[in-house]
Design a protein around this motif. Structure first.
Motif, short mmCIF file in Angstrom:
data_model
loop_
_atom_site.label_atom_id
_atom_site.label_comp_id
_atom_site.label_asym_id
_atom_site.label_seq_id
_atom_site.Cartn_x
_atom_site.Cartn_y
_atom_site.Cartn_z
N ASP A 280 0.84 -1.20 0.00
CA ASP A 280 0.00 0.00 0.00
C ASP A 280 0.88 1.25 0.00
N SER A 281 2.18 1.06 -0.21
CA SER A 281 3.13 2.18 -0.20
C SER A 281 3.08 2.92 -1.54
N GLY A 282 3.40 4.21 -1.51
CA GLY A 282 3.49 4.97 -2.75
C GLY A 282 4.82 4.74 -3.45
N GLY A 283 5.91 4.85 -2.69
CA GLY A 283 7.25 4.72 -3.26
C GLY A 283 7.48 3.35 -3.89
N ILE A 284 6.93 2.32 -3.28
CA ILE A 284 7.15 0.96 -3.80
C ILE A 284 6.46 0.77 -5.16
N GLN A 285 5.35 1.46 -5.38
CA GLN A 285 4.71 1.41 -6.71
C GLN A 285 5.68 1.95 -7.77
N GLU A 286 6.44 2.99 -7.38
CA GLU A 286 7.38 3.59 -8.34
C GLU A 286 8.61 2.71 -8.54
N GLU A 287 9.13 2.20 -7.42
CA GLU A 287 10.36 1.40 -7.52
C GLU A 287 10.13 0.13 -8.32
N THR A 288 8.98 -0.55 -8.11
CA THR A 288 8.71 -1.78 -8.87
C THR A 288 8.53 -1.46 -10.35
N THR A 289 7.93 -0.30 -10.64
CA THR A 289 7.79 0.11 -12.05
C THR A 289 9.16 0.24 -12.69
N TYR A 290 10.08 0.90 -11.99
CA TYR A 290 11.43 1.06 -12.56
C TYR A 290 12.10 -0.31 -12.73
N LEU A 291 11.90 -1.18 -11.73
CA LEU A 291 12.57 -2.49 -11.77
C LEU A 291 11.90 -3.48 -12.73
N GLY A 292 10.66 -3.14 -13.17
CA GLY A 292 9.92 -4.06 -14.04
C GLY A 292 9.35 -5.26 -13.29
N VAL A 293 9.19 -5.11 -11.98
CA VAL A 293 8.64 -6.21 -11.15
C VAL A 293 7.14 -5.96 -10.95
N PRO A 294 6.30 -7.00 -11.16
CA PRO A 294 4.86 -6.78 -10.99
C PRO A 294 4.51 -6.36 -9.56
N CYS A 295 3.59 -5.41 -9.45
CA CYS A 295 3.18 -4.88 -8.14
C CYS A 295 1.66 -4.87 -8.08
N ILE A 296 1.11 -5.27 -6.94
CA ILE A 296 -0.34 -5.12 -6.73
C ILE A 296 -0.53 -4.13 -5.58
N THR A 297 -1.26 -3.06 -5.84
CA THR A 297 -1.50 -2.05 -4.82
C THR A 297 -2.86 -2.29 -4.17
N VAL A 298 -2.81 -2.57 -2.87
CA VAL A 298 -4.04 -2.88 -2.14
C VAL A 298 -4.60 -1.58 -1.58
N ARG A 299 -5.09 -0.75 -2.50
CA ARG A 299 -5.73 0.52 -2.16
C ARG A 299 -6.78 0.78 -3.22
N ASP A 300 -7.72 1.68 -2.91
CA ASP A 300 -8.77 1.99 -3.89
C ASP A 300 -8.31 3.02 -4.91
N ASN A 301 -7.20 3.69 -4.62
CA ASN A 301 -6.74 4.73 -5.55
C ASN A 301 -5.22 4.82 -5.47
N THR A 302 -4.66 5.54 -6.42
CA THR A 302 -3.21 5.81 -6.34
C THR A 302 -2.96 7.24 -6.78
N GLU A 303 -2.04 7.91 -6.10
CA GLU A 303 -1.63 9.25 -6.51
C GLU A 303 -0.53 9.15 -7.56
N ARG A 304 -0.20 7.91 -7.94
CA ARG A 304 0.87 7.70 -8.92
C ARG A 304 0.34 6.90 -10.11
N PRO A 305 -0.65 7.46 -10.86
CA PRO A 305 -1.31 6.70 -11.93
C PRO A 305 -0.35 6.26 -13.04
N ILE A 306 0.75 6.96 -13.20
CA ILE A 306 1.69 6.60 -14.27
C ILE A 306 2.28 5.20 -14.05
N THR A 307 2.30 4.76 -12.79
CA THR A 307 2.82 3.41 -12.51
C THR A 307 1.85 2.33 -13.01
#
Ligand code: UD1
Length: 359
Positions: A280-307
Motif C-alpha cells: 500500500d506504499s506509494g514509493g514501492i509502486q514507483e520502484e517496482t515500475t522502474y525495476l519491471g517487477v509486478p506490483c499489486i497495490t491494495v488501495r482503492d486509488n493511487t496518486e501515482r497513476p503513471i505506474t
C-alpha cells in the motif's frame, strides 16, 4: 562578495530520506549554496531512520527536533514549534520539503508564515481521496510552495487544475529513482539469509489497511493462505506491528516470514528479486515500475497513476478476491516488458539543484 544561498532541507519520515539524499549530493557542487539538514524526528527507530542515513551516506542532521509520535495534530504542532525556532536562529533563503508526510506540511507552513520561499520535491501527486492524511498534506504543501518539482506530467496537470501558476512548476522526474539507480548495484550484492528461490514480498502500513482490525485480519489471512503456494516475506512497519498481537494464530503459517523493517539496500534487493510485490506504499509502486517487477497495490486509488498506465502496477482495491485474481494471473502468465516513465533516469536531483542554485 555575494552571500551564499542557505538551503534548508527538512526530512522526518522514512520515505523522505531516499528523496533528500540525491539532492543533498547534487547541491554540493554549487559553491554559492550552503546546505542545512533538519530531521523532525517523526521517525526515530534505528531501523526507520539511522540505517537510511548510513546506507545512503546522508550527512548527520544539523538539528533534530525529536518530535516523536502522537496524533496528527500533536505531531504537526510539535514540528511547527521546533522548526519555527530553528529558522529564527539561522534564517534559510529557501526551505525544501519532500513528499507528503506530516513533517512536509508542518515545515512548509512555518516557512510560508515566516515569508521564506518553499520548494516542494514530489509536488502535484493526487489520489483525490481526502480521507488519506497524505492527500491533505499534498494539497496544502503545494498551495504554500513557491517552487514545485514534479515527477510526471500528470502532476503538472493536477497543479494547473488547482490554479497554481505554471511558472512555479518544474517537471524534473523522480528523485526516489535517483537513489534507486545509485544503490541498485550495491543492493544486488546484498545477501539475505535463507532467501527462497521464488517469493512474494508484502508491505502494509497505511491507516486504511491496518487500523481496521476486521480488514487487517482478512489481509493477513490472505497472506497466510498464499504462503501454502509460495513463500511470503513480510517486513513489518512499527505501526502495523502494534496491531499484530491479536492475530498470532493466523500468522503461524510456516511459509509466511515476518521480518523487522529492512534497511534500504536489503529491501531494494528483495524488491528486485520478488515474483510479485503486494503493497500500500506509494514509493514501492514507483520502484517496482522502474525495476519491471509486478506490483499489486491494495488501495482503492493511487496518486501515482503513471505506474499503472506505463509501469507494472495493478490497482486491485481493498478487495481480497480481486487481489487474489490479479495475483494468480501475475504468477501464471509471463508479463510483457513495461516502460520506465520519462525523466525517471537517475538525474532528477541534478535538474532540481540547477534551479535551486540559480539566482
Ligand atoms: C508516515 C507517513 C506515511 C508514510 C509512512 C512511511 C504521515 C501522515 N504518514 O506514516 O505517509 O508512508 O510514514 O513509513 O506522515 N513508530 C515507531 N517508530 C518510528 C516511527 C513510528 O514505533 O520510528 C510508530 C509509532 O507508534 C507511531 C506509528 O508508528 O504512532 C505511526 O508513525 P507515524 O509517523 O505517525 O506515521 P506512519 O504510519 O509511519
Amino acid at each position: 562578495m555575494k552571500s551564499q544561498k542557505h538551503v534548508v532541507h527538512v526530512v522526518g519520515a522514512r520515505p523522505n530520506f531516499m528523496k533528500a539524499a540525491p539532492l543533498l549530493l547534487a547541491l554540493r557542487g554549487f559553491p554559492g549554496v550552503r546546505q542545512s539538514l533538519v530531521h523532525t524526528g517523526q521517525h526515530y527507530d534505528a531501523l526507520m531512520s539511522d540505517v537510511f542515513f548510513r546506507q545512503l551516506e546522508i550527512p548527520a542532521p544539523d538539528a533534530n527536533l525529536n518530535v516523536g509520535s502522537g496524533t496528527h495534530t500533536q505531531q504537526t504542532a510539535a514540528i511547527m514549534t521546533g522548526f519555527e525556532k530553528f529558522v529564527g536562529q539561522d534564517r534559510p533563503s529557501i526551505v525544501v520539503v519532500f513528499g507528503d508526510v506530516n513533517s512536509t506540511v508542518a515545515a512548509a507552513m512555518v516557512a510560508a508564515k515566516e515569508g521564506i520561499p518553499v520548494a516542494h520535491v514530489e509536488a502535484g501527486l493526487r489520489s483525490f481521496d481526502r480521507s488519506m492524511p497524505e492527500e491533505i498534506n499534498r494539497l496544502l504543501t503545494d498551495q504554500l510552495s513557491d517552487l514545485l518539482f514534479t515527477p510526471s506530467a500528470d502532476a503538472d496537470e493536477n497543479l494547473a487544475r488547482e490554479g497554481i501558476s505554471s511558472d512555479k512548476v518544474h517537471l524534473v522526474g523522480n528523485v526516489m529513482i535517483d537513489t534507486l539507480v545509485r544503490m541498485l548495484p550495491l543492493a544486488q550484492k546484498a545477501t539475505i539469509p535463507d532467501l527462497p528461490e521464488r517469493f512474494i514480498l508484502g508491505t502494509f502500513h497505511r491507516a486504511a489497511n491496518v487500523d481496521d482490525a476486521g480488514w487487517l485480519e482478512s489481509l493477513l489471512k490472505m497472506l497466510a493462505d498464499l504462503s501454502h503456494e509460495i513463500a511470503v516475506l513480510f517486513p513489518v512497519h512499527p505501526r502495523t506491528r502494534q496491531r499484530l498481537s491479536a492475530f498470532t494464530d493466523v500468522l503461524a503459517a510456516p511459509n509466511l516470514r515476518l521480518m523487522d523493517p529492512l534497511p534500504y539496500l536489503e529491501f531494494l534487493s528483495l524488491q528486485s528479486r520478488a515474483a510479485v510485490v503486494l503493497t500500500d506504499s506509494g514509493g514501492i509502486q514507483e520502484e517496482t515500475t522502474y525495476l519491471g517487477v509486478p506490483c499489486i497495490t491494495v488501495r482503492d486509488n493511487t496518486e501515482r497513476p503513471i505506474t499503472v498506465t506505463m509501469g507494472t502496477n495493478h490497482l486491485a482495491g481493498r478487495d481480497i478476491l480481486k487481489v487474489k485474481a490479479v495475483l494468480d494471473d501475475l504468477l501464471k502468465t509471463p508479463q510483457s516488458p513495461k516502460q520506465v516513465p520519462p525523466l525517471w533516469d537517475g538525474r532528477a536531483a541534478e535538474r532540481i539543484a540547477k534551479i535551486l542554485a540559480r539566482d
